[in-house]
Design a protein around this motif. Sequence first.
Motif, mmCIF file in Angstrom:
data_model
loop_
_atom_site.group_PDB
_atom_site.id
_atom_site.type_symbol
_atom_site.label_atom_id
_atom_site.label_comp_id
_atom_site.label_asym_id
_atom_site.label_seq_id
_atom_site.Cartn_x
_atom_site.Cartn_y
_atom_site.Cartn_z
ATOM 1 N N PRO A 236 -32.047 32.441 9.596
ATOM 2 C CA PRO A 236 -32.963 33.391 10.240
ATOM 3 C C PRO A 236 -33.119 33.174 11.745
ATOM 4 O O PRO A 236 -33.237 34.142 12.496
ATOM 5 N N VAL A 237 -33.091 31.923 12.200
ATOM 6 C CA VAL A 237 -33.221 31.663 13.637
ATOM 7 C C VAL A 237 -32.018 32.221 14.393
ATOM 8 O O VAL A 237 -32.168 32.817 15.469
ATOM 9 N N LEU A 238 -30.817 32.043 13.844
ATOM 10 C CA LEU A 238 -29.624 32.599 14.495
ATOM 11 C C LEU A 238 -29.692 34.124 14.554
ATOM 12 O O LEU A 238 -29.328 34.732 15.567
ATOM 13 N N LEU A 239 -30.152 34.736 13.476
ATOM 14 C CA LEU A 239 -30.268 36.197 13.466
ATOM 15 C C LEU A 239 -31.311 36.673 14.477
ATOM 16 O O LEU A 239 -31.106 37.688 15.163
ATOM 17 N N LEU A 240 -32.414 35.950 14.584
ATOM 18 C CA LEU A 240 -33.425 36.318 15.575
ATOM 19 C C LEU A 240 -32.898 36.146 17.001
ATOM 20 O O LEU A 240 -33.248 36.927 17.892
ATOM 21 N N ALA A 269 -41.495 31.842 17.636
ATOM 22 C CA ALA A 269 -42.599 30.882 17.753
ATOM 23 C C ALA A 269 -43.060 30.410 16.380
ATOM 24 O O ALA A 269 -43.410 29.229 16.204
ATOM 25 N N VAL A 270 -43.036 31.298 15.391
ATOM 26 C CA VAL A 270 -43.415 30.906 14.027
ATOM 27 C C VAL A 270 -42.436 29.877 13.466
ATOM 28 O O VAL A 270 -42.837 28.870 12.860
ATOM 29 N N PHE A 271 -41.151 30.105 13.649
ATOM 30 C CA PHE A 271 -40.150 29.153 13.160
ATOM 31 C C PHE A 271 -40.264 27.817 13.892
ATOM 32 O O PHE A 271 -40.049 26.753 13.295
ATOM 33 N N LEU A 272 -40.589 27.845 15.173
ATOM 34 C CA LEU A 272 -40.797 26.593 15.911
ATOM 35 C C LEU A 272 -41.978 25.822 15.332
ATOM 36 O O LEU A 272 -41.941 24.584 15.214
ATOM 37 N N GLN A 278 -42.756 20.078 9.808
ATOM 38 C CA GLN A 278 -41.954 19.300 8.871
ATOM 39 C C GLN A 278 -41.460 17.991 9.465
ATOM 40 O O GLN A 278 -40.970 17.132 8.736
ATOM 41 N N LEU A 279 -41.592 17.813 10.756
ATOM 42 C CA LEU A 279 -41.085 16.613 11.416
ATOM 43 C C LEU A 279 -42.242 15.718 11.833
ATOM 44 O O LEU A 279 -43.353 16.185 12.089
ATOM 45 N N LEU A 293 -34.636 25.867 19.280
ATOM 46 C CA LEU A 293 -35.698 26.862 19.164
ATOM 47 C C LEU A 293 -36.463 26.997 20.473
ATOM 48 O O LEU A 293 -36.856 28.112 20.859
ATOM 49 N N THR A 294 -36.668 25.897 21.162
ATOM 50 C CA THR A 294 -37.365 25.953 22.449
ATOM 51 C C THR A 294 -36.574 26.758 23.474
ATOM 52 O O THR A 294 -37.142 27.563 24.224
ATOM 53 N N THR A 295 -35.252 26.554 23.500
ATOM 54 C CA THR A 295 -34.430 27.336 24.438
ATOM 55 C C THR A 295 -34.462 28.823 24.101
ATOM 56 O O THR A 295 -34.484 29.669 24.995
ATOM 57 N N MET A 296 -34.484 29.143 22.793
ATOM 58 C CA MET A 296 -34.550 30.552 22.406
ATOM 59 C C MET A 296 -35.919 31.153 22.725
ATOM 60 O O MET A 296 -36.026 32.331 23.089
ATOM 61 N N VAL A 297 -36.968 30.361 22.589
ATOM 62 C CA VAL A 297 -38.306 30.846 22.946
ATOM 63 C C VAL A 297 -38.396 31.075 24.450
ATOM 64 O O VAL A 297 -39.009 32.056 24.904
#
Length: 407
Positions: A236-240, A269-272, A278-279, A293-297
């Motif tokens: 999903p992150v790649l698709l977004l 932001a939700v996926f981030l 989880q970490l 994810l940060t770079t994509m945000v």
Amino acid sequence: MRSVKICILLSLLDFVTSQSATDVKNLLTKLFVTDGYNKNVRPLQDQMQYVPIYLDFVLNSVIEFNEQEESLKTAGYLMAYWEDEYLTWNSSDYNGVDVLFVPQDDIWKPDLSLSNTFAIFKGMGSSYLNVQIYNDGLVQWFPSMIFESTCAVNIKYFPFDTQKCDLKFTAWSYRKVEVEIHKGNKGVVLDDYVKNAAWELVSSTSQDVVTEEAAVVFTLHLKRKPLFFLFNIIGPVLLLSILNIFTFVLPVESGEKAGYSITVFLALAVFLTIISDQLPNNSDTVSLMAIYLTTMVLLSTAVVAVCLIQIRLSIRKETEQPINRFYASIVKLANCLQCRRQMIQNKIKPDKIVKEKSLDDIDDEPEVEAISWMDVVHAMDFLLFWLAAIYTFVCTTAIACSAVSNV
């Protein structure tokens, strides 16, 4: 001859079945009453020597690996061996009784414990477990329990990470000059191991602790199975990320450009947030997935800002706000990249730069196409689409190569 064989067979059967409860009772009385066995005394005639303990670890299953709490929960039991010089006897004196089963609390045993425990610190085994005692003094103790140990988590390559977790068993009250703990011949036994759905046990090792501490360490090398995260997070992150690029395909005239870009930003932001939950709260290493994810945000933030600027530019009028050289150069660059060779200029020219020209000069000039603010917006869409695509491709490739290198 036949009768002799029958007599021998009957005598052997009588020898095998001659052990009785009385023999066992007499042996227990001899060891624990007559000889005055004291479980508080180390099982050595020479108390200046150390007691060697040999440990193997039978792993039944990995119950849970909690990255957030940095803990590992496993099920299994220890196989502990040592010799007790006060628990020896001649089996022939007791009709062949060569092994006894007694409660573990009735004899001396090392106070083994999991030193790197995550939960409650407690000793091994329980009062209802028995130990096996052989006539030569060999004692076997198999305490079983659920082990909850601490485990430092390296989250850099999540979800393609490999973790190394230690289970350190020590004789808590004794020094190495009194009790020495050594790894056994078997190490970590996996005969009854049940596979975990989330983690694969790659390998296991055991080693003695080379310090003054009486301890042995069993190490489990665990590799995460990434299929769940590939389908539920990475995909999903790649698709977004791709949808983020296609913000510049949506024309500003539709009126949905800003809302679309903000929706993609919120989804990333939700996926981030999901990844962060989880970490563990670890500042030593940062997950490559979190970095991506940060770079994509960041890209999505820039896209939202640019979309708002484009909407602002689209409502401008050339008569009130003429197009300056900067915006004209954007249109010119976009046209060049699209192989358009027409010349462009402002639709409305300032009076200062208008010069009188002869009719011949006018005839020699090439045809000029006037531009509008919507032309500027469309040129920005073209250029920013490819810039965002290149940015996304470079970031995705770099993070993917770094993650796969650990596989």
